[in-house]
Design a protein around this motif. Sequence first.
Motif: not given
Length: 174
Positions: A5, A9-10, A13, A15-18, A20-21
């Motif tokens: 992170i 990356t955050t 986006r 927590r949901p994006a993290v 999903a990745a």
Amino acid sequence: MPLVITSSTTRGRGRPAVLAAAAARGLLGGLAGAAAMTASQRVERAVTGRPASHVPGRTLLLLAGRSPSDTDRPAAATLAMVVATSAALGALRGVWRASGLLRVRADVAQTVTRIVVDQTLENATGAGAPPRTWRSGEGVVEVLHAVVAAVATGAVVERLVDPVLESRRGTSSH
């Protein structure tokens, strides 16, 4: 490359994006788990002479609305079910890893989850029988193959996903 992170990356986006990745990378681990489990099953059957199980394939066909007989041996459907279940569990394993469920605890959780998912689907569709009705030793073999899948999945996931969302909240009070 581990999932790290950073502000890039955050930003926008969170927590949901993290997550999903992490799930996407975990899916790759699940595919490794499927390969390891398939290989361990082949070796075990060569040693023990136990026939291949086609219950997973018949389960998938039943879920798809087909009506396989107990004598059908749908090899492609069996492999597809093993791969799909392993990929889904790998995605879950990636989320667990990002959230801080690590190593042996994650292996145990994945092993139990695999067995519960398999048994739920197989028994709910009528394709399989409850473990208490199996021949002696069958349950041990099933657990060992699930462990192989979990350890292989974990080996990949632990390299691809860092526990970047692990929280320390609630460790001193609930």
